[in-house]
Each structure stands twice: as structure tokens, then as C-alpha cells.
Write a protein that holds these residues in place. Structure first.
Motif, PDB file in Angstrom:
ATOM      1  N   LYS A 133       0.837  -1.197   0.000  1.00 36.40           N
ATOM      2  CA  LYS A 133       0.000   0.000   0.000  1.00 36.40           C
ATOM      3  C   LYS A 133       0.876   1.253   0.000  1.00 36.40           C
ATOM      4  CE  LYS A 133      -3.687   0.047   2.614  1.00 36.40           C
ATOM      5  NZ  LYS A 133      -4.544   0.145   3.830  1.00 36.40           N
ATOM      6  N   LEU A 134       1.936   1.251   0.777  1.00 39.02           N
ATOM      7  CA  LEU A 134       2.840   2.400   0.823  1.00 39.02           C
ATOM      8  C   LEU A 134       3.476   2.653  -0.544  1.00 39.02           C
ATOM      9  CD1 LEU A 134       4.509   1.677   4.277  1.00 39.02           C
ATOM     10  CD2 LEU A 134       3.173   3.723   3.709  1.00 39.02           C
ATOM     11  N   ALA A 135       3.887   1.587  -1.200  1.00 43.05           N
ATOM     12  CA  ALA A 135       4.503   1.745  -2.526  1.00 43.05           C
ATOM     13  C   ALA A 135       3.491   2.288  -3.520  1.00 43.05           C
ATOM     14  CB  ALA A 135       5.060   0.408  -3.001  1.00 43.05           C
ATOM     15  N   TRP A 136       2.253   1.810  -3.455  1.00 45.09           N
ATOM     16  CA  TRP A 136       1.224   2.281  -4.379  1.00 45.09           C
ATOM     17  C   TRP A 136       0.887   3.743  -4.119  1.00 45.09           C
ATOM     18  CZ3 TRP A 136      -4.065   3.648  -3.809  1.00 45.09           C
ATOM     19  CH2 TRP A 136      -4.760   3.751  -5.023  1.00 45.09           C
ATOM     20  N   LEU A 137       0.771   4.130  -2.844  1.00 43.27           N
ATOM     21  CA  LEU A 137       0.538   5.531  -2.520  1.00 43.27           C
ATOM     22  C   LEU A 137       1.633   6.412  -3.091  1.00 43.27           C
ATOM     23  CD1 LEU A 137      -0.632   5.323   1.209  1.00 43.27           C
ATOM     24  CD2 LEU A 137      -2.019   6.074  -0.727  1.00 43.27           C
ATOM     25  N   SER A 138       2.874   5.947  -2.999  1.00 46.56           N
ATOM     26  CA  SER A 138       4.005   6.719  -3.513  1.00 46.56           C
ATOM     27  C   SER A 138       3.919   6.911  -5.023  1.00 46.56           C
ATOM     28  CB  SER A 138       5.319   6.028  -3.161  1.00 46.56           C
ATOM     29  OG  SER A 138       5.510   5.968  -1.757  1.00 46.56           O
ATOM     30  N   SER A 139       3.246   5.994  -5.710  1.00 49.03           N
ATOM     31  CA  SER A 139       3.152   6.079  -7.169  1.00 49.03           C
ATOM     32  C   SER A 139       2.101   7.074  -7.644  1.00 49.03           C
ATOM     33  CB  SER A 139       2.826   4.694  -7.752  1.00 49.03           C
ATOM     34  OG  SER A 139       1.454   4.351  -7.528  1.00 49.03           O
ATOM     35  N   LEU A 140       1.220   7.532  -6.747  1.00 43.85           N
ATOM     36  CA  LEU A 140       0.094   8.355  -7.172  1.00 43.85           C
ATOM     37  C   LEU A 140       0.507   9.754  -7.610  1.00 43.85           C
ATOM     38  CD1 LEU A 140      -2.641   7.344  -4.568  1.00 43.85           C
ATOM     39  CD2 LEU A 140      -2.471   6.661  -6.973  1.00 43.85           C
ATOM     40  N   ALA A 141       1.683  10.198  -7.225  1.00 44.27           N
ATOM     41  CA  ALA A 141       2.146  11.504  -7.694  1.00 44.27           C
ATOM     42  C   ALA A 141       2.244  11.538  -9.210  1.00 44.27           C
ATOM     43  CB  ALA A 141       3.493  11.843  -7.062  1.00 44.27           C
TER      44      ALA A 141
END
Length: 307
Positions: free
Chosen positions: A71-79
Motif C-alpha cells: 500500500k505504501l509503494a502504491w501511494l508513492s506512485s500516485l504523484a
């Protein structure tokens, strides 16, 4: 073999098969679907005449635990979606240790203009509960729950420029449009007090009024729409979390109609009909981290001129 023994064996086999099927569905919901993150994209045709299109990223119900590395990695990709505005509708954390990894994962998104409102699970830590209770109606809040470091979380958001809409209103100029925001504290905790939209008496030709809340209770949506909102944002429902294919959400955990548990629909009150955006959310309570027929999502809304 006696008939009664055959019947008993058949019943036992059927019970075992049902138990195995149920266990398989729970495993799928927790290990696969709850991690099957997606970005839902919508067109929001409310741009004032002469305005330049812009993009909103709607985040909700992250319910982050520090161990959720995917989830943390996916959140980081949203930029990478390059929003012009972030709208966060609450329930960000699942533990006291979640604040720092959440802020790190959001990263560049905190440099984008943003607004936020709190949910109950920003204030209070989750507690063990019977998951079937969720199907019986809106959840009740246990006054014995331990408090989470919400001041730290909100302070971090505000220090990066995000506007706290907890029973407050603010205006922000984005490109050539004035955005008039107003929001509430969590209606699920009955902390909502509608502040009204700012600048109502001197609204320019190019302005949008955006209402933001965590839990989309009818009383709040009605008030926002009647007060002149051009669009409404909410979360809280988890899209039903456990849905039935071709039927949809079983519950919304509030008094919102089930068919509006997630997605871009509309809300009518006081003779006005406005778009209503309800996110299915990115996570779920760590005490019930299961989704079925309801993928976790962030939402991108491209604000454009009406056709």
C-alpha cells in the motif's frame, strides 16, 4: 450403511465444503482483492466558463498500518497522475506508528494544493469487533478506544499547506478559478457543524464551491447542496467493502443509499442537483482487512467544461 448415517455424512460433507468456500473467499478478499489497488478516472463537467481544466486526486480511507508495504509503494506512485488539487476525506491511519510512513508515502502530493477532513479512525484506534455487526447498520463508537496522534497528523498536513476543513471554510485560487471549500468534522461521530461557504457575497464569475465530508450522511449532503455546492466529496463507505456481484453494496455504514456507496453520482436537495463523488477507499480497518467485489481505489477527476 443406514440411511441416517448416509444423510449425516452428506450433511457433514456439505458443511465442510461451505466452510472451505468461505475460508477461500476470506483469503481471496484479504490477500488478493484488498491489495488490488486501482485508480478510477472520472470527468467532472462543472468548469466555469472560460476556466482552464484541472485535475483532482481524491484519497480516502487509507487506514494505513506501517507493515503494509504494498500500500505504501502504491501511494508513492500516485504523484504520477499529476493532480492540481488533492481532496482527502479522512480515515488515514490505523495505528499511532502510521503517521510517519504515511507522510513519506504521500511525498510530493503534500506539495500539491490540498484539503482534508477527519474521519473517526484518524481520532481513534481500531478495536476488535464482530465483522457481522457491520451488516446490521451504522457502526457504533466505543468511548473506550485509545486516541491516535491526530494532532500530529493534521499538523503535518497543514504545515505542508493543506487546508483543514473540519467545520471550516477556506478559499484558494487555482489557476484562474477561485475554489470556495467548506467541510465538516466527522458526521459519524456527530461532530459535524456546517460552516457555510466562504465569500458567498462576493463570488467572482469563475468560482466553484466544493463541499467535503468524511461520512456522507443525508443531513450533511442536503445542507451542502442547499447552500450552493457545485460538487460534494465523501468517503467512509468503503464502497460497501463486501459486495455481491450484479447486486452491489450490502451496506454503506451510514444512511446513504446502497447504490451510491461509491462512484460519481448526483445528489438532489432543495431543488438543486449536484455531483456526488464517494470513494470506495484505499484500505479497511485492520480488524477486518477484507474486500470482495469492491477494489480499493484512488479517484482522479478531470474538471472540464460541460458538454
Amino acid at each position: 450403511m443406514a440411511p441416517w448415517a448416509t444423510a449425516a455424512r452428506t450433511a457433514a460433507a456439505a458443511t465442510g465444503a461451505l466452510a472451505a468456500t468461505g475460508a477461500g473467499l476470506i483469503a481471496w478478499g484479504a490477500l488478493v482483492e484488498a491489495r488490488n489497488f486501482t485508480v478510477r478516472t472520472e470527468r467532472l463537467p462543472i468548469l466555469p466558463p472560460g476556466g482552464r481544466p484541472f485535475r483532482i486526486l481524491h484519497l480516502s480511507d487509507i487506514h494505513l498500518m506501517p507493515s503494509q508495504r504494498d500500500k505504501l509503494a502504491w501511494l508513492s506512485s500516485l504523484a504520477a497522475v499529476k493532480p492540481d488539487l488533492v481532496v482527502n476525506t479522512g480515515d488515514n491511519i490505523g495505528s499511532a506508528a502510521s503517521v510517519s510512513p504515511l507522510l513519506e508515502a504521500l511525498g510530493p502530493l503534500l506539495d500539491v494544493p490540498g484539503v482534508f477532513v477527519p474521519g473517526s479512525n484518524d481520532y481513534y484506534a481500531p478495536q476488535p469487533a464482530n465483522p457481522l455487526r457491520y451488516l446490521a447498520g451504522p457502526s457504533r463508537q466505543d468511548p473506550r478506544r485509545s486516541e491516535l496522534p491526530w494532532q500530529e497528523l493534521f499538523g503535518a498536513f497543514e504545515s505542508r499547506g493543506w487546508l483543514n476543513l473540519s467545520n471550516q471554510g477556506f478559499s484558494h485560487v487555482l489557476q484562474d478559478i477561485r475554489l470556495d471549500f467548506a467541510g465538516t468534522d466527522d458526521p459519524h461521530l456527530e461532530r459535524d457543524e456546517w460552516p457555510g461557504f466562504p465569500g458567498a457575497s462576493s463570488a467572482p464569475a469563475r468560482n466553484l464551491r466544493i463541499g467535503v465530508t468524511h461520512a456522507p450522511y443525508r443531513r450533511v449532503l442536503d445542507t451542502m447542496a442547499q447552500d450552493g455546492a457545485d460538487v460534494l466529496f465523501a468517503g467512509h463507505t468503503h464502497g460497501g467493502q463486501i459486495c455481491v456481484p450484479f447486486y452491489g453494496a450490502l451496506v454503506t455504514n451510514c444512511d446513504l443509499p446502497r447504490w451510491q456507496a461509491s462512484g460519481l453520482t448526483s445528489w438532489t436537495a432543495g431543488g438543486r442537483t449536484v455531483p456526488l463523488e464517494v470513494s470506495a477507499g484505499i484500505g479497511a480497518s485492520p480488524m477486518a482487512p477484507v474486500r470482495f467485489a469492491c477494489r480499493p481505489e484512488a479517484v482522479v477527476l478531470d474538471v472540464v467544461a460541460p458538454a
